[in-house]
Design an enzyme around this catalytic site. Structure first.
Site, PDB file in Angstrom:
ATOM      1  N   HIS A 162      -0.713   0.989 -83.975  1.00 22.67           N
ATOM      2  CA  HIS A 162       0.232   1.778 -84.825  1.00 22.67           C
ATOM      3  C   HIS A 162       1.078   2.406 -85.163  1.00 22.67           C
ATOM      4  CE1 HIS A 162       0.364   2.653 -89.112  1.00 22.67           C
ATOM      5  NE2 HIS A 162       0.449   3.521 -88.962  1.00 22.67           N
ATOM      6  N   GLU A 193       5.191  -2.696 -88.827  1.00 24.07           N
ATOM      7  CA  GLU A 193       4.698  -3.281 -90.577  1.00 24.07           C
ATOM      8  C   GLU A 193       4.957  -1.783 -91.313  1.00 24.07           C
ATOM      9  OE1 GLU A 193       0.719  -3.362 -89.064  1.00 24.07           O
ATOM     10  OE2 GLU A 193       0.925  -5.892 -88.621  1.00 24.07           O
ATOM     11  N   LYS A 242      -1.035  -2.825 -98.472  1.00 23.62           N
ATOM     12  CA  LYS A 242      -2.118  -1.348 -99.056  1.00 23.62           C
ATOM     13  C   LYS A 242      -1.354  -0.100 -99.840  1.00 23.62           C
ATOM     14  CE  LYS A 242      -3.628   1.159 -94.907  1.00 23.62           C
ATOM     15  NZ  LYS A 242      -2.192   0.546 -94.245  1.00 23.62           N
TER      16      LYS A 242
END
Ligand SMILES: *Cc1c(COP(=O)(O)O)cnc(C)c1O
Length: 370
Positions: A163, A229, A34
């Site tokens: 995250h 990520e 994204k």
């Protein structure tokens, strides 16, 4: 040349991959698509060994279209439309994240062989540019019932994700591994430390902290697979945006310029990503002997985007040499959350339409102009 356009420097991507492999050797990167879904970027990362974090059917499609195997994709969106989950099942993307019982139910129905990572909310949410903490992540007190719900649905929870790579999050993840053992669930093996890395000076210190925290909490865990990520880490500095001056107004000392990209286009990172952007006139960057640049006089300048909305303002009170209509203004570090989220507001498809590829050597980058 059509303006605006971007340049992707594949040499930067190679340098960043080397740095990642050196500083975080035990962490497998899954690039967060994204952040910038440019196919040349995804292809380069795939060739360099990265795997991918996709959050939607379209993102899965673009990665698969390059021939990447579906087992190198994690569907890292804790709340997905059922149709996207079914699609993941048909193409063989078999790992996803969840943080609610309702998601467990949807996955049981649409993709019953999918492996799950439990997304937790890190105890303290500091250190990331933009906080996702409020939207996603199970609270630690919700963990036991979520693990049991997955088990009751016949779904295997293979690990934990969060995250931000803070030490607190890693030890919280370890407590979830322990909780799973306590409940008699199969042993977990995947630790997903998420995104939120920058590639600047902070990276080395963050990497040291992460390595130490993994060692402290999981040092004795055999067969642990650690994945990350990173989005911004790879994309931000690899892209440069070139725009053209399309209008000019002089008011005393002040100079006002309109350019053909703005906050509704590539430069939407100013609004959505709280980015601080910088720019350089191309004539000065590439030809310092140009008389207009030798005269080092600069003016307090405002740079507007092309739409008729006054919030479409890119820079205010920014020192620039005198520019003319049709001059180029170049913005470095324009790869993260830029082309992925622009609009066509006001009939200006004011977003870099073409991306040209460059390959700089490490030496050239050391002497870079921007
Ligand atoms: C957005 C996102 C990332 C990437 O974040 P960066 O700050 O760009 O590194 C990683 N993981 C998930 C689940 C995300 O939603």
């Amino acid at each position: 040349m059509d303006s605006p356009f971007s340049v992707l420097d594949l040499g930067v991507i190679m340098g960043l991959m080397d740095k990642w492999a050196t500083k975080l050797p035990t962490v497998q990167p899954f690039y967060a698509v994204k952040c910038n879904p440019n196919l040349s970027l995804i292809g380069a990362l795939a060739a360099l060994g990265s795997s991918f974090d996709c959050a939607s059917r379209a993102e899965i499609d673009s990665v698969l279209s390059l021939g990447v195997s579906p087992d190198r994709i994690i569907f890292a969106n804790p709340c997905k439309p059922e149709s996207h989950i079914r699609y993941a099942a048909t193409v063989g993307v078999n790992v996803t994240t969840f943080d609610s019982k309702d998601e467990v139910e949807k996955i049981r129905k649409c993709h019953p062989t999918c492996e799950l990572l439990l997304r937790i909310k890190p105890p303290q949410d500091s250190g990331a540019r933009s906080s996702l903490g409020l939207k996603y992540g199970a609270l630690l007190e919700e963990v036991p019932e979520l693990l049991q719900a997955a088990q009751a649905a016949g779904l295997r929870v293979t690990g934990v994700s969060f995250h931000i790579g803070s030490g607190g999050a890693i030890s919280a993840a370890k407590s979830v591994f322990d909780e799973a053992s306590r409940l008699g669930l199969p042993r977990m093996s995947v630790l997903d430390i998420g995104g939120g890395f920058t590639c600047g000076a902070l990276f080395d210190a963050a990497a040291l902290k992460i390595n130490a925290a993994i060692e402290a909490s999981f040092g004795s865990e055999e067969g642990l697979v650690v994945i990350g990520e990173p989005g911004r880490y790879f994309a931000e500095t690899a892209f440069t945006l070139a725009t053209k001056v399309i209008g000019k107004r002089v008011r005393g000392e002040m100079r006002e310029y309109w350019i053909d990209d703005g906050i509704y286009g590539t430069l939407n990172n100013i609004v959505f990503d709280y980015a601080t952007v910088t720019c350089t006139p191309l004539a000065c960057a590439s030809r310092p002997e140009n008389p207009r640049c030798r005269d080092s006089k600069t003016y307090p300048s405002t740079v507007f985007g092309p739409t008729c909305d006054s919030i479409d303002t890119v820079l205010r009170d920014y020192q620039l040499p005198e520019l003319q209509v049709n001059d180029w203004l170049v913005f470095p570090n324009m790869g993260a959350y830029t082309t992925s989220s622009g609009t066509n507001f006001n009939g200006f498809s004011s977003s870099a339409k073409s991306t040209f590829l460059a390959y700089s050597s490490p030496i050239a980058r050391e002497h870079a102009m921007f």
